[in-house]
Design a protein around this motif. Structure first.
Motif, PDB file in Angstrom:
ATOM      1  N   GLU A   1      60.563  42.091  16.312  1.00 17.69           N
ATOM      2  CA  GLU A   1      60.186  40.684  16.462  1.00 17.69           C
ATOM      3  C   GLU A   1      60.646  40.082  17.797  1.00 17.69           C
ATOM      4  O   GLU A   1      60.228  38.978  18.152  1.00 17.69           O
TER       5      GLU A   1
ATOM      6  N   SER B   1      59.188  38.233  23.189  1.00 17.54           N
ATOM      7  CA  SER B   1      60.076  37.348  23.967  1.00 17.54           C
ATOM      8  C   SER B   1      60.822  38.126  25.053  1.00 17.54           C
ATOM      9  O   SER B   1      61.080  37.588  26.137  1.00 17.54           O
TER      10      SER B   1
ATOM     11  N   LEU C   1      52.288  33.547  24.789  1.00 20.81           N
ATOM     12  CA  LEU C   1      51.598  33.210  23.543  1.00 20.81           C
ATOM     13  C   LEU C   1      50.685  32.016  23.788  1.00 20.81           C
ATOM     14  O   LEU C   1      51.135  30.957  24.237  1.00 20.81           O
TER      15      LEU C   1
ATOM     16  N   GLY D   1      49.629  30.393  17.988  1.00 24.04           N
ATOM     17  CA  GLY D   1      50.436  30.972  16.930  1.00 24.04           C
ATOM     18  C   GLY D   1      51.856  31.294  17.361  1.00 24.04           C
ATOM     19  O   GLY D   1      52.419  30.660  18.246  1.00 24.04           O
ATOM     20  N   ARG D   2      52.400  32.332  16.765  1.00 26.72           N
ATOM     21  CA  ARG D   2      53.798  32.720  16.985  1.00 26.72           C
ATOM     22  C   ARG D   2      53.903  34.239  17.043  1.00 26.72           C
ATOM     23  O   ARG D   2      52.928  34.966  16.847  1.00 26.72           O
ATOM     24  N   SER D   3      55.115  34.690  17.316  1.00 26.54           N
ATOM     25  CA  SER D   3      55.352  36.135  17.299  1.00 26.54           C
ATOM     26  C   SER D   3      55.427  36.613  15.843  1.00 26.54           C
ATOM     27  O   SER D   3      55.674  35.820  14.923  1.00 26.54           O
TER      28      SER D   3
ATOM     29  N   THR E   1      57.007  38.729  12.602  1.00 22.73           N
ATOM     30  CA  THR E   1      58.336  39.024  12.068  1.00 22.73           C
ATOM     31  C   THR E   1      58.302  40.403  11.426  1.00 22.73           C
ATOM     32  O   THR E   1      57.250  40.857  10.965  1.00 22.73           O
TER      33      THR E   1
ATOM     34  N   GLU F   1      52.490  41.591   9.756  1.00 26.70           N
ATOM     35  CA  GLU F   1      52.018  40.545  10.658  1.00 26.70           C
ATOM     36  C   GLU F   1      51.641  41.149  12.007  1.00 26.70           C
ATOM     37  O   GLU F   1      52.344  42.020  12.525  1.00 26.70           O
TER      38      GLU F   1
ATOM     39  N   VAL G   1      50.153  40.440  16.112  1.00 27.67           N
ATOM     40  CA  VAL G   1      49.816  39.598  17.255  1.00 27.67           C
ATOM     41  C   VAL G   1      48.764  40.355  18.054  1.00 27.67           C
ATOM     42  O   VAL G   1      48.932  41.550  18.352  1.00 27.67           O
TER      43      VAL G   1
ATOM     44  N   GLN H   1      42.627  29.791  17.922  1.00 26.76           N
ATOM     45  CA  GLN H   1      43.030  29.232  16.629  1.00 26.76           C
ATOM     46  C   GLN H   1      42.213  29.822  15.484  1.00 26.76           C
ATOM     47  O   GLN H   1      42.671  29.870  14.333  1.00 26.76           O
TER      48      GLN H   1
ATOM     49  N   GLY I   1      49.470  35.485  15.732  1.00 24.18           N
ATOM     50  CA  GLY I   1      49.590  35.009  17.106  1.00 24.18           C
ATOM     51  C   GLY I   1      48.607  35.691  18.030  1.00 24.18           C
ATOM     52  O   GLY I   1      48.072  36.766  17.730  1.00 24.18           O
TER      53      GLY I   1
END
Length: 799
Positions: free
Chosen positions: A535, A539, A545, A548-550, A552, A559, A561, A576, A596
């Motif tokens: 995760e 970063s 990005l 969304g997000r990274s 986990t 999940e 990306v 989106q 993401g």
């Protein structure tokens, strides 16, 4: 008669020392450049040709037919090797190897433990591989040893590295602190160029002992680490074997067989076909051949110009010889003997220079393939002799014809004109030819340097600076993912982030396959690439990005990306709209949700276009930790990292590399080509300088009285320098008008090999012209200024 020719020739060369030195320098530089290119070509063209039955040896490669085109690779599976050996009578022998990217080996000898990390030089191999290829055995016996588990064959270098001696048959090497391997044989170091040289060969059945879950029977488990080699029976047609393999495709790949087309790649093409991982393209070798011929050509031009410039000084000598009864034929052979002596002396200087430059050539090519003994090989001596026999007539014929044809009366009166010594027009043409070649090489060098600089400085879509990767031990995933290691590293203020990963975003990692998006029941028609990390992966590399997000790292729902390119391939422009959608990857049949979208980044070198990619956690595949640093004292930081790492893995070797260094390896071929062309361009320029010096010497000698008259009439030094400089300026510009379009044409053609490249702007050829112009003016400046400073009285007394 011959003895007399040689005696007079030696005397003339000794008397005219400057002329001799300039000619020897020009010829030896040209011949040295050509010979070094020959050695480079010989090394590549003879790769693996020492193997027995070379014309019957093939590598199995794969053309993967997808809806968007064909992907080329050398990927194969373990069971395919056995199937080929069983199914086709035209195949005499099949060999299989599986490369191990990184391995830790340990030896215990005389109470001393030696432990090293080996990269790209350890393989699993079957008995067929050891029988197809030629190995020089120093100790032990290769018969049948690769059929049993826990057996290993090592090189002489590895034996000395781990044990300090070569008589090590029966001794133990420990693989990854877990598996003991019995050494069954030691191989002699070979000086034959090969792409199949490894230092440790482990018997193939050992895989199953190390990893019981490893599937040795899955035809669809293709890997770029696997390679299959085939030796056909004498007289067999490899095309017919290819057709049979394709016909039996359903037997190996069931309903997916239509995607797979296996080809038999001749061993002679393995080194050159970059589609399947070849080392160098044949067009590059052709370019170097042309460069080598250019160097010899301009060296001969240089000789001709210097010889005709020297002719005026020898005019009276020729006149006296003719008056005393020498025939034109005798004078012709007299001058040819001088040319032969100069060439032979230059050739021996060339031998010395080549011997001295072999370590430099190794450094240029990042190999150890070139050694002193090569200068005594028959191929080298043949090329050396052929060069001598070519240079003598090319360089000597024209000056010999001109000088032997002097009118004795005109020569004795000292009234030889430009027509009698060949005319200025021809010499100017030869100088233009030299300048033309030099400018083309300079333009090519500038393009290579700029493209390489573009590669190194381009924005890859993430921050690779100051990111250190440390190799993890080959243990199971729970042992490798040590949370305390991360926490201990993050206690240092100069360490900003730590991530577990398979490899960096830009790497040679080729994992991937087709995907199903959202609720679609069909696989998408394109292939995606995969990147594995925890995760903190996104970063650590500061990937951007855009929605969304990274992800986990969780055991429940996976999940993902994705990058922009994958989104665009799905026909979506708004990031989106992909968030929350399900994705099913064909590689391992993993299902998960997209959380993401990152800005597209380069997965491989800038030679290929950006590809669609998905990033997610896959702990079983992690083999490195990536550490983002913020420090000026890298040495201290690395020592701190090693100390922490060694506490968690006391029995393993600490090995690290910076990500930007890994990425730079993508461009090693371009780096080598740039170094070679730049070096040979410098040689060409130096030879041109000698030719220009010869030309200006001739012109100054011809116009000495004119310079005296001009000075008496009030001309200054600057006007006389301008008089000569203007003429050479015209020669440089004429060469530029030809060199610019020719150089740009070939440069633009070369640039088409890269998906991302520089723009070929007007200032690049203009800069090449300016460089040659400055060098030209500096070369002729000394001689012209010296002539313009001469006392005009002395010049006019010569009348």
């Amino acid at each position: 008669m011959l003895q007399n020719y040689l005696k007079i020739a030696l005397r003339n060369l000794r008397i005219n020392r400057t002329y001799t030195i300039l000619n020897v320098a020009g010829l030896s530089m040209g011949m040295t450049g050509a010979i070094l290119i020959f050695l480079f070509l010989q090394n590549h063209l003879s790769t693996d040709r020492h193997q027995p039955g070379f014309d019957r040896l093939y590598r199995l490669v794969l053309n993967l037919h997808l809806d968007e085109g064909i992907e080329y690779s050398s990927d194969t599976s373990v069971p395919l090797a056995g199937a080929l050996a069983m199914d086709y009578s035209q195949i005499e022998k099949v060999g299989f190897i599986k490369k191990i990217p990184v391995a830790t080996l340990l030896s215990i000898y005389q109470n001393e433990t030696r432990r090293f990390t080996e990269k790209e030089n350890v393989v699993f191999a079957d008995q067929g591989f050891m029988e197809i290829f030629k190995f020089n055995v120093l100790e032990g016996n290769l018969n049948g040893i690769m059929k049993e588990p826990y057996a290993a064959v090592i090189s002489e270098k590895v034996a000395r590295k781990y044990f300090g001696l070569t008589n090590v048959v029966g001794k133990i090497l420990r693989l990854d602190n877990a598996t003991d391997l019995r050494i069954a044989g030691v191989l002699k170091e070979s000086q034959n160029p090969t792409d199949l040289k490894f230092d440790v060969y482990i018997s193939l059945p050992t895989i199953k002992k190390i990893e019981p879950a490893y599937d040795l029977d899955n035809f669809g488990w293709l890997s770029s680490r696997n390679q299959i080699f085939i030796r056909l029976v004498p007289g067999a047609d490899f095309k017919s074997v290819e057709k049979l393999i394709k016909t039996n495709g359903t037997k190996y790949y069931a309903e997916t067989a239509r995607y797979y087309e296996h080809k038999l790649q001749p061993l002679s093409e393995v080194h050159f076909d970059e589609r399947y991982g070849g080392k160098i393209r044949r067009p590059i070798l052709i370019i170097l051949v042309v460069v080598g011929l250019f160097l010899l050509f301009i060296a001969c031009i240089n000789f001709i110009n210097l010889a005709t410039a020297q002719a005026i000084k020898r005019a009276k000598e020729i006149g006296v010889r003719k008056v005393l009864g020498s025939t034109r034929r005798q004078l012709f052979w007299q001058f040819m003997s001088e040319t032969a002596l100069l060439t032979l002396f230059s050739a021996f200087v060339t031998l010395l220079l080549v011997a001295l430059l072999l370590p430099v050539l190794n450094n240029w090519t990042q190999t150890q393939d070139f050694y002193f003994g090569m200068v005594f090989q028959l191929q080298f001596l043949f090329c050396w002799s052929l060069t001598i026999l070519s240079v003598i007539p090319i360089a000597g014929f024209y000056p010999a014809v001109i000088i032997s044809g002097f009118n004795p009366i005109t020569a004795l009166k000292g009234k030889l004109g430009t027509k009698q010594i060949g005319g200025l027009g021809l010499r100017r043409s030869l100088i233009v030819a030299q300048l033309l070649i030099a400018q083309i090489l300079v333009i090519g060098t500038l393009v290579l340097i700029l493209q390489l600089k573009y590669f190194k400085n381009a924005d890859l879509g993430f921050d690779q600076n100051a990111v250190l990767t440390v190799q993890l031990p080959n243990k199971n995933s729970k042992q490798k993912i040590n949370g305390s290691l991360r926490n201990s590293l993050l206690q240092f203020a100069d360490i900003k982030s730590v991530a577990y990963q398979y490899e960096a975003p830009t790497s040679s990692m080729g994992f991937g396959g087709q995907v199903k998006f959202d609720k679609s029941a069909d696989w998408e028609k394109f292939v995606i690439r995969e990147r594995y990390g925890d995760e903190n992966y996104i970063s650590t590399y500061k990937m951007k990005l855009i929605a969304g997000r990274s992800f986990t790292d969780r055991d429940s729902l996976k999940e993902f990306v994705v990058n922009e390119e994958l989104m665009f391939k799905l026909g979506i422009t708004d990031p989106q709209k992909v968030l929350g959608k399900m994705l099913n990857t064909g590689m391992g049949d993993l299902k998960g949700r997209i959380v993401g979208v990152v800005k597209s980044f380069h997965l491989k070198s800038l030679q290929v276009a950006v590809e669609p990619c998905v990033i997610f956690a896959k702990p079983a595949q992690y083999k490195e930790i990536a550490i983002k640093l913020n420090t000026k004292d890298f040495g201290k930081t690395i020592r701190n990292i090693q100390a922490v790492w060694q506490k968690d893995y006391p029995d393993d070797v600490f090995s690290y590399q910076f990500v930007d260094e890994q990425i730079a390896k993508f461009y090693e071929k371009e780096e080598q080509l740039t170094t070679l062309i730049r070096s040979f361009a410098l040689i060409a320029i130096l030879i041109c300088c000698l030719g220009l010096y010869g030309m200006v010497s001739f012109m100054v000698t011809q116009r000495t009285k004119e310079i005296g008259v001009r000075k008496v009439l009030g001309a200054g030094v600057e006007s006389i320098v301008l008089l000569f400089g203007k003429e050479f300026l015209i020669l440089v510009l004429v060469a530029f008008l030809i060199a610019a379009p020719v150089g740009c044409y070939f440069a633009s053609h070369w640039l088409t090999n890269f998906a991302y490249r520089i723009d070929l702007k007007w200032w690049i050829p203009a800069s090449g012209c300016l460089i040659i112009l400055v060098i030209t003016l500096l070369t002729i400046g000394f001689k012209v200024i010296k002539a313009s400073l001469m006392n005009p009285v002395k010049s006019l007394r010569m009348e």
